[in-house]
Design a protein around this motif. Structure first.
Motif, PDB file in Angstrom:
ATOM      1  N   HIS A   1       0.825  -1.217   0.000  1.00 53.00           N
ATOM      2  CA  HIS A   1       0.000   0.000   0.000  1.00 53.00           C
ATOM      3  C   HIS A   1       0.856   1.263   0.000  1.00 53.00           C
ATOM      4  O   HIS A   1       0.589   2.199  -0.762  1.00 53.00           O
TER       5      HIS A   1
ATOM      6  N   THR B   1       0.843   3.887  -3.059  1.00 51.69           N
ATOM      7  CA  THR B   1       0.364   5.235  -2.750  1.00 51.69           C
ATOM      8  C   THR B   1       1.386   6.285  -3.172  1.00 51.69           C
ATOM      9  O   THR B   1       1.044   7.287  -3.814  1.00 51.69           O
TER      10      THR B   1
ATOM     11  N   ASP C   1       1.127   9.250  -5.884  1.00 48.65           N
ATOM     12  CA  ASP C   1       1.423  10.637  -5.501  1.00 48.65           C
ATOM     13  C   ASP C   1       2.449  11.254  -6.459  1.00 48.65           C
ATOM     14  O   ASP C   1       2.331  12.418  -6.838  1.00 48.65           O
TER      15      ASP C   1
ATOM     16  N   TRP D   1      -5.763   9.560  -9.997  1.00 47.16           N
ATOM     17  CA  TRP D   1      -4.877   9.050  -8.952  1.00 47.16           C
ATOM     18  C   TRP D   1      -5.167   7.586  -8.658  1.00 47.16           C
ATOM     19  O   TRP D   1      -4.259   6.772  -8.566  1.00 47.16           O
ATOM     20  N   TYR D   2      -6.439   7.227  -8.499  1.00 44.36           N
ATOM     21  CA  TYR D   2      -6.786   5.844  -8.134  1.00 44.36           C
ATOM     22  C   TYR D   2      -6.411   4.850  -9.232  1.00 44.36           C
ATOM     23  O   TYR D   2      -6.066   3.715  -8.946  1.00 44.36           O
TER      24      TYR D   2
ATOM     25  N   TYR E   1      -2.723   4.339  -8.756  1.00 46.26           N
ATOM     26  CA  TYR E   1      -2.551   3.492  -7.573  1.00 46.26           C
ATOM     27  C   TYR E   1      -2.835   2.035  -7.929  1.00 46.26           C
ATOM     28  O   TYR E   1      -2.045   1.145  -7.625  1.00 46.26           O
TER      29      TYR E   1
ATOM     30  N   GLN F   1      -0.430  -1.126  -7.699  1.00 43.73           N
ATOM     31  CA  GLN F   1      -0.787  -2.103  -6.668  1.00 43.73           C
ATOM     32  C   GLN F   1      -0.740  -3.543  -7.188  1.00 43.73           C
ATOM     33  O   GLN F   1      -0.488  -4.457  -6.416  1.00 43.73           O
TER      34      GLN F   1
ATOM     35  N   ALA G   1       2.353  13.627   2.575  1.00 47.24           N
ATOM     36  CA  ALA G   1       2.812  13.010   1.319  1.00 47.24           C
ATOM     37  C   ALA G   1       4.342  13.010   1.251  1.00 47.24           C
ATOM     38  O   ALA G   1       4.943  12.036   0.795  1.00 47.24           O
TER      39      ALA G   1
ATOM     40  N   ARG H   1       5.578  10.367   3.676  1.00 45.00           N
ATOM     41  CA  ARG H   1       5.307   9.055   3.082  1.00 45.00           C
ATOM     42  C   ARG H   1       6.358   8.727   2.018  1.00 45.00           C
ATOM     43  O   ARG H   1       6.835   7.602   1.923  1.00 45.00           O
TER      44      ARG H   1
END
Length: 112
Positions: free
Chosen positions: A29, A33, A37, A49-50, A53, A57, A85, A88
């Motif tokens: 994850h 992510t 970003d 964005w999704y 991702y 993933q 962000a 991360r």
């Protein structure tokens, strides 16, 4: 034909645990992510964005690690990654370097 169909997201044991740490799902994850970003700055991107991702993933940990690094080296934190962000990103860079180093000695084939 898409090669991703033949590359599993989860590596066989013991590799998934060795690369993913105490919580491999959290590692997947985090790296996915941060990838999203990176490629979807606040100024906009043609792909949501999704979707970015989800695209990251489905890849195994060594592939995700390479998305975060620049030719195996840490990237500087992009200016648009601020606050959580940015933190991360730094955490993902440390994890990606560890994964890359450990994966070198593993017989992972196209998953590494």
């Amino acid at each position: 034909m898409n090669a991703a169909k033949f590359i599993g997201r989860t590596l066989p044991d013991p590799y998934e645990t060795e690369l993913g740490g105490h919580n491999p799902e959290a590692t997947h994850h985090l790296l996915a992510t941060v990838y999203a970003d990176l490629v979807c700055p606040p100024t906009g991107h043609s792909i949501p964005w999704y979707d970015c991702y989800d695209g990251a993933q489905i890849r195994p940990l060594p592939h995700k690690a390479s998305f975060v690094l620049d030719n195996g080296r840490p990237r500087p934190v992009p200016a648009y990654l601020t606050g959580a962000a940015g933190r991360r990103f730094l955490a993902a860079t440390r994890v990606a370097l560890r994964i890359q180093q450990a994966a070198r000695s593993m017989p992972l084939g196209n998953q590494g």
